[in-house]
Design a protein around this motif. Structure first.
Motif, PDB file in Angstrom:
ATOM      1  N   MET A   1       0.840  -1.211   0.000  1.00 15.05           N
ATOM      2  CA  MET A   1       0.000   0.000   0.000  1.00 15.05           C
ATOM      3  C   MET A   1       0.875   1.260   0.000  1.00 15.05           C
ATOM      4  SD  MET A   1      -2.980   1.182   2.633  1.00 15.05           S
ATOM      5  CE  MET A   1      -3.965  -0.254   2.237  1.00 15.05           C
ATOM      6  N   LEU A   2       0.446   2.245  -0.770  1.00 12.98           N
ATOM      7  CA  LEU A   2       1.152   3.526  -0.808  1.00 12.98           C
ATOM      8  C   LEU A   2       1.103   4.204   0.566  1.00 12.98           C
ATOM      9  CD1 LEU A   2       1.923   4.103  -3.753  1.00 12.98           C
ATOM     10  CD2 LEU A   2       0.352   6.029  -3.695  1.00 12.98           C
ATOM     11  N   ILE A   3       2.224   4.782   0.976  1.00  8.05           N
ATOM     12  CA  ILE A   3       2.263   5.444   2.274  1.00  8.05           C
ATOM     13  C   ILE A   3       2.731   6.888   2.115  1.00  8.05           C
ATOM     14  CG2 ILE A   3       3.424   5.458   4.525  1.00  8.05           C
ATOM     15  CD1 ILE A   3       3.301   2.460   4.559  1.00  8.05           C
TER      16      ILE A   3
ATOM     17  N   ILE B   1       6.881   4.305   0.491  1.00  9.27           N
ATOM     18  CA  ILE B   1       6.576   5.607   1.061  1.00  9.27           C
ATOM     19  C   ILE B   1       6.788   6.613  -0.068  1.00  9.27           C
ATOM     20  CG2 ILE B   1       7.159   7.237   2.909  1.00  9.27           C
ATOM     21  CD1 ILE B   1       8.210   4.151   4.040  1.00  9.27           C
ATOM     22  N   ALA B   2       5.746   6.723  -0.877  1.00  7.21           N
ATOM     23  CA  ALA B   2       5.831   7.426  -2.162  1.00  7.21           C
ATOM     24  C   ALA B   2       5.932   8.937  -2.002  1.00  7.21           C
ATOM     25  CB  ALA B   2       4.609   7.083  -3.015  1.00  7.21           C
ATOM     26  N   VAL B   3       5.412   9.445  -0.897  1.00 11.53           N
ATOM     27  CA  VAL B   3       5.429  10.884  -0.635  1.00 11.53           C
ATOM     28  C   VAL B   3       5.702  11.115   0.845  1.00 11.53           C
ATOM     29  CG1 VAL B   3       4.248  13.081  -1.072  1.00 11.53           C
ATOM     30  CG2 VAL B   3       3.386  11.003  -2.145  1.00 11.53           C
TER      31      VAL B   3
ATOM     32  N   HIS C   1       1.999  12.481  -9.431  1.00 13.21           N
ATOM     33  CA  HIS C   1       3.034  11.684  -8.768  1.00 13.21           C
ATOM     34  C   HIS C   1       2.430  10.398  -8.185  1.00 13.21           C
ATOM     35  CE1 HIS C   1       6.674  10.856  -6.406  1.00 13.21           C
ATOM     36  NE2 HIS C   1       5.865  10.549  -5.418  1.00 13.21           N
ATOM     37  N   VAL C   2       1.304  10.549  -7.501  1.00 13.36           N
ATOM     38  CA  VAL C   2       0.662   9.389  -6.877  1.00 13.36           C
ATOM     39  C   VAL C   2       0.173   8.409  -7.951  1.00 13.36           C
ATOM     40  CG1 VAL C   2      -1.339   8.673  -5.506  1.00 13.36           C
ATOM     41  CG2 VAL C   2       0.089  10.579  -4.740  1.00 13.36           C
ATOM     42  N   GLN C   3      -0.374   8.948  -9.044  1.00  9.55           N
ATOM     43  CA  GLN C   3      -0.807   8.072 -10.141  1.00  9.55           C
ATOM     44  C   GLN C   3       0.373   7.262 -10.675  1.00  9.55           C
ATOM     45  OE1 GLN C   3      -3.765   7.238 -10.867  1.00  9.55           O
ATOM     46  NE2 GLN C   3      -4.558   8.745  -9.406  1.00  9.55           N
ATOM     47  N   SER C   4       1.532   7.917 -10.824  1.00 12.08           N
ATOM     48  CA  SER C   4       2.690   7.208 -11.374  1.00 12.08           C
ATOM     49  C   SER C   4       3.170   6.126 -10.408  1.00 12.08           C
ATOM     50  CB  SER C   4       3.819   8.184 -11.721  1.00 12.08           C
ATOM     51  OG  SER C   4       4.559   8.519 -10.576  1.00 12.08           O
TER      52      SER C   4
ATOM     53  N   GLY D   1       9.328   0.650 -10.237  1.00 13.16           N
ATOM     54  CA  GLY D   1      10.603   0.667  -9.520  1.00 13.16           C
ATOM     55  C   GLY D   1      11.523   1.818  -9.904  1.00 13.16           C
ATOM     56  N   THR D   2      11.053   2.717 -10.777  1.00 15.04           N
ATOM     57  CA  THR D   2      11.943   3.812 -11.203  1.00 15.04           C
ATOM     58  C   THR D   2      11.452   5.190 -10.762  1.00 15.04           C
ATOM     59  OG1 THR D   2      10.754   4.120 -13.289  1.00 15.04           O
ATOM     60  CG2 THR D   2      12.593   2.539 -13.300  1.00 15.04           C
ATOM     61  N   GLN D   3      10.221   5.256 -10.235  1.00 20.62           N
ATOM     62  CA  GLN D   3       9.695   6.566  -9.854  1.00 20.62           C
ATOM     63  C   GLN D   3      10.516   7.182  -8.739  1.00 20.62           C
ATOM     64  OE1 GLN D   3       7.760   4.016 -10.347  1.00 20.62           O
ATOM     65  NE2 GLN D   3       6.119   4.636 -11.715  1.00 20.62           N
TER      66      GLN D   3
END
Ligand SMILES: [Zn+2]
Length: 359
Positions: free
Chosen positions: A1-3, A57-59, A118-121, A127-129
């Motif tokens: 899950m995105l965090i 932890i995307a953001v 950003h969240v969409q990507s 693995g590259t974002q």
């Protein structure tokens, strides 16, 4: 899950503690052991870019932390003898984030369309974002005058927490009694004028209420637990939590062990002896949800590696990647999928969508 994690002092770690955050946590620990660094938090960090990526932890909200010298108080952090020096040090930290952005490691987010894409990507993660960050200032010591808030905004800063431990030039910290200093109201009015978000974390109780009366813009509490559970002025009272909820704020629960369970003696108690586990943070999240009557105002702001390491973190957390255990812990407390997603990222995203469309 995105965090979404609302509080990480990354540049301070990279510059003041000279950590190469591009290396894995284990390697940073090994290098610090090798150098004989044994002070608090050294050789036992939990945060680096590889682990942030592994933990999805995307953001995160990343800080500028450059405090004026307060003799005897907090030597690791409070070290500059003048505001121009604190100003320059904060710009140095800003340059660290800029350098990492140029390297493709970080993505500096300053508005809602960028955050949304950003969240969409990340949802299509290959693995590259880059890791996304929103820039915040903890302690307004580097703001030379209230009119200078505009300059910081233009430089990419989006959030200011006027206080930290002890006095800042504008406000008193949570460990003090009393209200805003003379220039505090002007700072808050200027923040509102330019669209700078207010972080109430670390404000003294009186400053908290004064700030809420003066400042009409968007408010958050980036890394803050509940005083009803841990009785210390560092935490929010139920009344403060209710006032924040009424203003549409989101409150990030912190993983600093002494803020999670009562009776912690800093430098003495250990996570193992106190039995502090990740699930204790759910108590704080749950209290905010109970006071709100919904799960839209609680989130996380870990503060991991905020001047401490494993010696002051939950015993079952090795690195920040272990935040991926939070969804299960929330589900075990009866939170449904929508609520879990909200607490781990959706509530912060909604907060910034609203805050940035109002500006
Ligand atoms: Zn803090």
């Amino acid at each position: 899950m995105l965090i979404f994690d609302a509080h990480l002092d990354l540049a301070w770690n990279a510059i003041d503690w000279n950590r190469d955050l591009r290396l894995p946590v284990a390697e940073i620990r090994r290098l610090e052991h090798e150098q004989g660094l044994t002070g608090k938090g050294r050789g036992q960090g939990t945060v680096a870019f590889p682990e942030l990526r592994r933990g999805k932890i995307a953001v995160f909200i990343a800080t500028l932390l450059a405090r004026l010298l307060r003799p005897g108080a907090m030597p690791a952090v409070q070290r500059y003898s003048s505001m121009p020096a604190a100003y320059a040090a904060a710009y140095g930290q800003l340059a660290y984030y800029r350098a990492l952005e140029r390297d493709g490691v970080l993505h500096w987010i300053k508005d809602w369309p960028t955050l949304e894409s950003h969240v969409q990507s990340w949802k299509r993660d290959d693995g590259t974002q880059p890791l996304g960050f929103i820039l915040s200032m903890e302690g307004a010591d580097p703001v030379l005058r209230p009119e200078q808030v505009q300059e910081w905004y233009d430089a990419g800063l989006r959030i200011i927490g006027p206080a930290h431990y002890g006095p800042s030039p504008y406000a008193r910290g949570h460990n003090m009694e009393g209200g805003l200093f003379e220039q505090g109201p002007a700072l808050l009015r200027e923040m509102q004028r330019v669209g700078m978000i207010l972080d109430v974390t670390h404000l003294s109780d009186q400053c908290f209420y004064e700030a809420l009366d003066i400042y009409a813009g968007p408010i958050l509490a980036s890394h803050h637990n509940c005083r009803a559970l841990v009785n210390d002025p560092r935490q929010l009272t139920d009344d403060q939590i209710k006032r924040l909820i009424a203003r549409g704020a989101v409150i990030g629960a912190a993983l600093d062990a002494w803020m999670m369970v009562p009776g912690w003696i800093r430098g003495e108690t250990t996570p193992k002896r106190a039995g502090v586990k990740l699930e204790h943070v759910i108590d704080h999240i749950d209290r905010v949800c109970q006071l709100a009557g919904n799960a839209r105002h609680a989130a996380i702001g870990t503060d991991l590696d905020g001047g401490f390491g494993r010696e002051q973190s939950p015993m079952d957390l090795d690195t920040i990647a272990d935040l991926q255990r939070l969804p299960e812990l929330l589900r075990n407390r009866g939170y449904d999928q929508a609520a879990v997603e909200g607490i781990l990222h959706g509530n912060w995203l909604g907060f910034f969508r609203d805050a940035w469309s109002a500006c």
